[in-house]
Design a protein around this motif. Structure first.
Motif, PDB file in Angstrom:
ATOM      1  N   GLU A 175     -47.129  93.871 -47.383  1.00  0.00           N
ATOM      2  CA  GLU A 175     -45.987  93.471 -46.378  1.00  0.00           C
ATOM      3  C   GLU A 175     -44.710  94.325 -46.788  1.00  0.00           C
ATOM      4  O   GLU A 175     -43.965  94.738 -45.866  1.00  0.00           O
ATOM      5  N   ARG A 176     -44.610  94.675 -47.957  1.00  0.00           N
ATOM      6  CA  ARG A 176     -43.484  95.446 -48.252  1.00  0.00           C
ATOM      7  C   ARG A 176     -43.628  97.173 -47.597  1.00  0.00           C
ATOM      8  O   ARG A 176     -42.890  97.704 -47.309  1.00  0.00           O
ATOM      9  N   LEU A 184     -46.708  97.340 -40.781  1.00  0.00           N
ATOM     10  CA  LEU A 184     -47.580  97.298 -39.522  1.00  0.00           C
ATOM     11  C   LEU A 184     -48.765  96.754 -39.581  1.00  0.00           C
ATOM     12  O   LEU A 184     -49.477  96.489 -38.828  1.00  0.00           O
ATOM     13  N   HIS A 185     -49.098  96.213 -40.976  1.00  0.00           N
ATOM     14  CA  HIS A 185     -50.488  95.968 -41.043  1.00  0.00           C
ATOM     15  C   HIS A 185     -50.724  94.594 -40.371  1.00  0.00           C
ATOM     16  O   HIS A 185     -52.046  94.304 -39.775  1.00  0.00           O
ATOM     17  N   THR A 242     -50.583  93.777 -33.680  1.00  0.00           N
ATOM     18  CA  THR A 242     -51.633  94.139 -33.045  1.00  0.00           C
ATOM     19  C   THR A 242     -51.874  95.514 -32.721  1.00  0.00           C
ATOM     20  O   THR A 242     -50.720  96.323 -32.934  1.00  0.00           O
ATOM     21  N   THR A 243     -52.787  95.872 -32.151  1.00  0.00           N
ATOM     22  CA  THR A 243     -52.845  97.423 -31.678  1.00  0.00           C
ATOM     23  C   THR A 243     -51.984  97.858 -30.944  1.00  0.00           C
ATOM     24  O   THR A 243     -51.174  99.057 -31.294  1.00  0.00           O
ATOM     25  N   GLU A 244     -51.441  97.168 -29.845  1.00  0.00           N
ATOM     26  CA  GLU A 244     -50.477  97.673 -28.905  1.00  0.00           C
ATOM     27  C   GLU A 244     -49.158  97.649 -29.592  1.00  0.00           C
ATOM     28  O   GLU A 244     -48.323  98.313 -29.434  1.00  0.00           O
ATOM     29  N   GLU A 245     -48.818  96.612 -30.395  1.00  0.00           N
ATOM     30  CA  GLU A 245     -47.415  96.689 -31.030  1.00  0.00           C
ATOM     31  C   GLU A 245     -47.666  97.693 -32.073  1.00  0.00           C
ATOM     32  O   GLU A 245     -46.201  98.305 -32.404  1.00  0.00           O
ATOM     33  N   ARG A 246     -48.518  98.018 -32.739  1.00  0.00           N
ATOM     34  CA  ARG A 246     -48.530  99.103 -33.734  1.00  0.00           C
ATOM     35  C   ARG A 246     -48.299 100.352 -33.096  1.00  0.00           C
ATOM     36  O   ARG A 246     -47.611 101.141 -33.677  1.00  0.00           O
ATOM     37  N   ILE A 247     -48.997 100.750 -31.741  1.00  0.00           N
ATOM     38  CA  ILE A 247     -48.605 101.999 -31.230  1.00  0.00           C
ATOM     39  C   ILE A 247     -47.129 102.086 -30.892  1.00  0.00           C
ATOM     40  O   ILE A 247     -46.457 102.858 -31.006  1.00  0.00           O
ATOM     41  N   LYS A 248     -46.683 100.946 -30.107  1.00  0.00           N
ATOM     42  CA  LYS A 248     -45.196 100.914 -29.877  1.00  0.00           C
ATOM     43  C   LYS A 248     -44.420 101.175 -31.161  1.00  0.00           C
ATOM     44  O   LYS A 248     -43.208 101.981 -31.052  1.00  0.00           O
ATOM     45  N   ALA A 249     -44.576 100.527 -32.220  1.00  0.00           N
ATOM     46  CA  ALA A 249     -43.649 100.629 -33.279  1.00  0.00           C
ATOM     47  C   ALA A 249     -43.925 102.438 -33.805  1.00  0.00           C
ATOM     48  O   ALA A 249     -42.778 102.737 -34.266  1.00  0.00           O
ATOM     49  N   THR A 250     -44.970 102.665 -33.845  1.00  0.00           N
ATOM     50  CA  THR A 250     -45.155 104.091 -34.210  1.00  0.00           C
ATOM     51  C   THR A 250     -44.282 105.208 -33.375  1.00  0.00           C
ATOM     52  O   THR A 250     -43.710 105.931 -33.958  1.00  0.00           O
ATOM     53  N   ALA A 251     -44.287 104.870 -32.044  1.00  0.00           N
ATOM     54  CA  ALA A 251     -43.800 105.668 -31.334  1.00  0.00           C
ATOM     55  C   ALA A 251     -42.146 105.609 -31.202  1.00  0.00           C
ATOM     56  O   ALA A 251     -41.557 106.530 -31.350  1.00  0.00           O
TER      57      ALA A 251
END
Length: 105
Positions: A68-69, A73-74, A77-86
């Protein structure tokens, strides 16, 4: 026969590793150790086995905390992870375009 201190430390690790405070209060993590029709399942382990259980529970709890620390992003969801990475690199994801608009244009 397990020592009382060792048994208490195992119970404390279960409470600490509970996903929520409510689960800890309900004793949900302890359900698999305590069976209503049988004696306490911890009775069948010797002290070394109980120490191994305690060590495993502690390591598992610490591993979840480190994930968690250092990898926030672990659990997305995949969509949320892509948005956060962008967003991390200063971009926004384009809005989804409907290929078949309903208004006929």
């Amino acid at each position: 026969m397990a020592t009382a201190a060792l048994r208490r430390s195992i119970y404390r690790e279960f409470i600490r590793s509970a996903n929520s405070r409510r689960a800890a209060k309900d004793g949900a993590p302890l359900r698999f150790l305590l069976h209503p029709s049988k004696k306490d399942l911890l009775e069948k382990y010797d002290d070394r086995g109980l120490e191994n259980i305690r060590t495993f529970l502690r390591a598992n709890r610490l591993h979840k905390g480190l994930l968690e620390r250092y990898n926030p992003l672990h659990d997305l969801t995949t969509e949320e992870r892509i948005k956060a990475t962008a967003r991390r690199v200063g971009l926004d994801m384009p809005e989804d375009v409907d290929p078949n608009p309903k208004d006929g244009s």
